[in-house]
Design a protein around this motif. Sequence first.
Motif, mmCIF file in Angstrom:
data_model
loop_
_atom_site.group_PDB
_atom_site.id
_atom_site.type_symbol
_atom_site.label_atom_id
_atom_site.label_comp_id
_atom_site.label_asym_id
_atom_site.label_seq_id
_atom_site.Cartn_x
_atom_site.Cartn_y
_atom_site.Cartn_z
ATOM 1 N N GLN A 43 0.850 -1.094 0.058
ATOM 2 C CA GLN A 43 -0.091 0.101 0.084
ATOM 3 C C GLN A 43 0.834 1.229 0.130
ATOM 4 O O GLN A 43 0.622 2.210 -0.789
ATOM 5 N N HIS A 44 1.915 1.345 0.673
ATOM 6 C CA HIS A 44 2.839 2.277 0.882
ATOM 7 C C HIS A 44 3.432 2.568 -0.551
ATOM 8 O O HIS A 44 3.645 3.786 -0.774
ATOM 9 N N GLU A 45 3.899 1.465 -1.147
ATOM 10 C CA GLU A 45 4.379 1.745 -2.680
ATOM 11 C C GLU A 45 3.450 2.429 -3.497
ATOM 12 O O GLU A 45 3.850 3.235 -4.383
ATOM 13 N N LEU A 46 2.399 1.718 -3.504
ATOM 14 C CA LEU A 46 1.569 2.501 -4.529
ATOM 15 C C LEU A 46 0.970 3.853 -4.124
ATOM 16 O O LEU A 46 1.107 4.645 -5.013
ATOM 17 N N ALA A 47 0.790 3.935 -2.913
ATOM 18 C CA ALA A 47 0.747 5.510 -2.535
ATOM 19 C C ALA A 47 1.701 6.301 -2.820
ATOM 20 O O ALA A 47 1.528 7.412 -3.524
ATOM 21 N N SER A 48 2.798 6.036 -2.777
ATOM 22 C CA SER A 48 3.925 6.731 -3.236
ATOM 23 C C SER A 48 4.055 7.184 -4.481
ATOM 24 O O SER A 48 4.383 8.191 -4.791
ATOM 25 N N ARG A 49 3.830 6.053 -5.530
ATOM 26 C CA ARG A 49 3.831 6.288 -6.854
ATOM 27 C C ARG A 49 2.637 7.175 -7.307
ATOM 28 O O ARG A 49 2.624 7.626 -8.377
ATOM 29 N N LEU A 50 1.709 6.977 -6.698
ATOM 30 C CA LEU A 50 0.379 7.963 -6.905
ATOM 31 C C LEU A 50 0.429 9.317 -6.405
ATOM 32 O O LEU A 50 -0.542 10.177 -6.680
ATOM 33 N N GLY A 51 1.264 9.396 -5.193
ATOM 34 C CA GLY A 51 1.373 11.051 -4.591
ATOM 35 C C GLY A 51 0.334 10.996 -3.709
ATOM 36 O O GLY A 51 -0.329 12.344 -3.578
ATOM 37 N N VAL A 52 -0.330 10.029 -3.022
ATOM 38 C CA VAL A 52 -1.145 10.022 -1.951
ATOM 39 C C VAL A 52 -0.672 9.393 -0.777
ATOM 40 O O VAL A 52 0.278 8.968 -0.670
ATOM 41 N N HIS A 53 -1.487 9.745 0.501
ATOM 42 C CA HIS A 53 -1.163 9.247 1.623
ATOM 43 C C HIS A 53 -1.323 7.513 1.573
ATOM 44 O O HIS A 53 -2.449 7.077 0.819
ATOM 45 N N ARG A 54 -0.834 6.787 2.408
ATOM 46 C CA ARG A 54 -1.054 5.101 2.266
ATOM 47 C C ARG A 54 -2.440 5.080 2.812
ATOM 48 O O ARG A 54 -3.332 4.321 2.400
ATOM 49 N N GLY A 55 -2.948 5.836 3.766
ATOM 50 C CA GLY A 55 -4.421 5.963 4.310
ATOM 51 C C GLY A 55 -5.530 5.807 3.163
ATOM 52 O O GLY A 55 -6.379 5.269 3.058
ATOM 53 N N ALA A 56 -4.916 6.781 2.043
ATOM 54 C CA ALA A 56 -6.098 6.870 0.895
ATOM 55 C C ALA A 56 -6.450 5.516 0.106
ATOM 56 O O ALA A 56 -7.522 5.073 -0.241
ATOM 57 N N VAL A 57 -5.107 4.660 -0.209
ATOM 58 C CA VAL A 57 -5.024 3.175 -0.790
ATOM 59 C C VAL A 57 -5.941 2.373 0.312
ATOM 60 O O VAL A 57 -6.632 1.697 -0.226
ATOM 61 N N THR A 58 -5.692 2.603 1.727
ATOM 62 C CA THR A 58 -6.304 1.708 2.573
ATOM 63 C C THR A 58 -8.026 1.912 2.358
ATOM 64 O O THR A 58 -8.792 0.945 2.568
ATOM 65 N N GLN A 59 -8.439 3.184 2.284
ATOM 66 C CA GLN A 59 -9.710 3.687 2.241
ATOM 67 C C GLN A 59 -10.418 3.080 0.922
ATOM 68 O O GLN A 59 -11.375 2.463 0.928
ATOM 69 N N TRP A 60 -9.296 3.240 -0.308
ATOM 70 C CA TRP A 60 -10.044 2.418 -1.509
ATOM 71 C C TRP A 60 -10.074 0.892 -1.432
ATOM 72 O O TRP A 60 -10.930 0.599 -2.246
ATOM 73 N N GLU A 61 -9.294 0.216 -0.661
ATOM 74 C CA GLU A 61 -9.250 -1.052 -0.710
ATOM 75 C C GLU A 61 -10.366 -1.441 0.416
ATOM 76 O O GLU A 61 -10.630 -2.728 0.339
ATOM 77 N N HIS A 62 -10.634 -0.579 1.297
ATOM 78 C CA HIS A 62 -11.769 -1.266 2.425
ATOM 79 C C HIS A 62 -13.003 -1.336 1.677
ATOM 80 O O HIS A 62 -13.580 -0.367 0.973
ATOM 81 N N PRO A 63 -14.122 -2.365 1.937
ATOM 82 C CA PRO A 63 -15.264 -2.458 1.373
ATOM 83 C C PRO A 63 -16.087 -1.380 1.752
ATOM 84 O O PRO A 63 -17.087 -1.126 0.642
ATOM 85 N N ASP A 64 -16.011 -0.728 2.828
ATOM 86 C CA ASP A 64 -16.915 0.495 3.170
ATOM 87 C C ASP A 64 -16.274 1.834 3.098
ATOM 88 O O ASP A 64 -16.726 3.006 3.361
#
Length: 70
Positions: free
Chosen positions: A14-35
Motif C-alpha cells: 500500500q505504501h509503494e502504491l501510495a508513493s507512486r500516486l502521490g497520496v497518503h497510504r491511508g487513501a489506498v487503505t480507504q480505497w481497498e476497504h469494502p466500506d
Amino acid sequence: ERIRRARALAGLTQHELASRLGVHRGAVTQWEHPDGSAPNMSHLIAIAVHTGVNLEWLGTGRGTPRVQPA
C-alpha cells in the motif's frame, strides 16, 4: 477488492502504491476497504497504469485484470 488485487498482481505494498500516486497510504487503505471511499477517475487511471491492469476491469469488474498484448 479490485484495487487490492491489482496492487497484489503488481507486487506493490500500500505504501509503494501510495508513493507512486502521490497520496497518503491511508487513501489506498480507504480505497481497498469494502466500506471505504472510491478513488476519483484520475487516481483510478493512475492505479491502472502503475499496476499494469486493465482500466475497465479495475473500474467495473468487466473483462480481464491484465492488459492483453497487442
